[in-house]
Design a protein around this motif. Sequence first.
Motif, PDB file in Angstrom:
ATOM      1  N   LEU A 113       0.489  -1.689  -0.092  1.00  0.00           N
ATOM      2  CA  LEU A 113       0.002  -0.201  -0.182  1.00  0.00           C
ATOM      3  C   LEU A 113       0.675   1.420  -0.014  1.00  0.00           C
ATOM      4  O   LEU A 113       0.324   2.444  -0.269  1.00  0.00           O
ATOM      5  CB  LEU A 113      -1.159  -0.287   0.937  1.00  0.00           C
ATOM      6  CG  LEU A 113      -1.473   1.241   1.563  1.00  0.00           C
ATOM      7  CD1 LEU A 113      -2.819   0.591   0.317  1.00  0.00           C
ATOM      8  CD2 LEU A 113      -2.454   1.408   2.431  1.00  0.00           C
ATOM      9  N   ASP A 116       2.151   1.327  -3.643  1.00  0.00           N
ATOM     10  CA  ASP A 116       0.890   2.542  -4.575  1.00  0.00           C
ATOM     11  C   ASP A 116       1.141   3.586  -3.832  1.00  0.00           C
ATOM     12  O   ASP A 116       1.053   4.809  -5.433  1.00  0.00           O
ATOM     13  CB  ASP A 116      -0.371   1.865  -3.421  1.00  0.00           C
ATOM     14  CG  ASP A 116      -0.805   0.056  -4.271  1.00  0.00           C
ATOM     15  OD1 ASP A 116      -0.198  -0.559  -5.517  1.00  0.00           O
ATOM     16  OD2 ASP A 116      -1.318  -0.747  -3.910  1.00  0.00           O
ATOM     17  N   ARG A 133      -6.893   0.433  -3.517  1.00  0.00           N
ATOM     18  CA  ARG A 133      -6.159  -0.070  -3.439  1.00  0.00           C
ATOM     19  C   ARG A 133      -6.488  -0.038  -1.663  1.00  0.00           C
ATOM     20  O   ARG A 133      -5.881  -1.109  -0.831  1.00  0.00           O
ATOM     21  CB  ARG A 133      -4.731   0.632  -3.327  1.00  0.00           C
ATOM     22  CG  ARG A 133      -4.394   0.160  -4.876  1.00  0.00           C
ATOM     23  CD  ARG A 133      -4.689  -0.992  -5.630  1.00  0.00           C
ATOM     24  NE  ARG A 133      -3.386  -1.781  -4.110  1.00  0.00           N
ATOM     25  CZ  ARG A 133      -3.651  -2.783  -4.082  1.00  0.00           C
ATOM     26  NH1 ARG A 133      -5.093  -3.621  -4.008  1.00  0.00           N
ATOM     27  NH2 ARG A 133      -3.020  -3.224  -2.966  1.00  0.00           N
ATOM     28  N   THR A 137      -6.744  -3.834   0.127  1.00  0.00           N
ATOM     29  CA  THR A 137      -6.094  -3.788   1.064  1.00  0.00           C
ATOM     30  C   THR A 137      -6.276  -3.537   2.454  1.00  0.00           C
ATOM     31  O   THR A 137      -6.366  -4.948   3.381  1.00  0.00           O
ATOM     32  CB  THR A 137      -4.951  -2.905   0.781  1.00  0.00           C
ATOM     33  OG1 THR A 137      -3.636  -2.714   0.129  1.00  0.00           O
ATOM     34  CG2 THR A 137      -3.765  -2.667   2.296  1.00  0.00           C
TER      35      THR A 137
END
Length: 150
Positions: A113, A116, A133, A137
């Motif tokens: 994450l 990302d 995300r 996540t």
Amino acid sequence: MMRIPFSPLILGLAGLIPFIWGAATTHLPDLQAWGAAELGPRFVGPYVQLFYGSVILSFMSGVLWGFATKTSGAQAALGYVLSVLPALWAFFMTGGGPEVAAQNLIYGFAGLLLLDYVFFLWELTPPWWMRLRLLLTAIVLLSLSAGLYL
């Protein structure tokens, strides 16, 4: 952040099924017995979560690699280096038994994450990327935690 397009949202949510299924079959003995009988013991409980989690971390390395192709120079080099970290993490850190592997997958998805977010800040992702995300996540981390801690 923009609204998540329907196709990535639905496909992303569908990709959560093995994580949720693994958590459910860890806590529901009848469901685990049915799943083991019908699908095989590898497809229930922590086993499905650990195998699938490693696959997804590797898949996400490929996604980040694709984002890195949108840049050049030193930023591209750093992007490529960062992009392989989730796959390497999955490869090296998911041994040592199911508890250690699950804990390391939790760390791996939390770290993913952050990666990302770096690619998002570099404006290499779609504008809705972090919204998707964060959602995915959170569910992955809850599912892995349910299998590990509850």
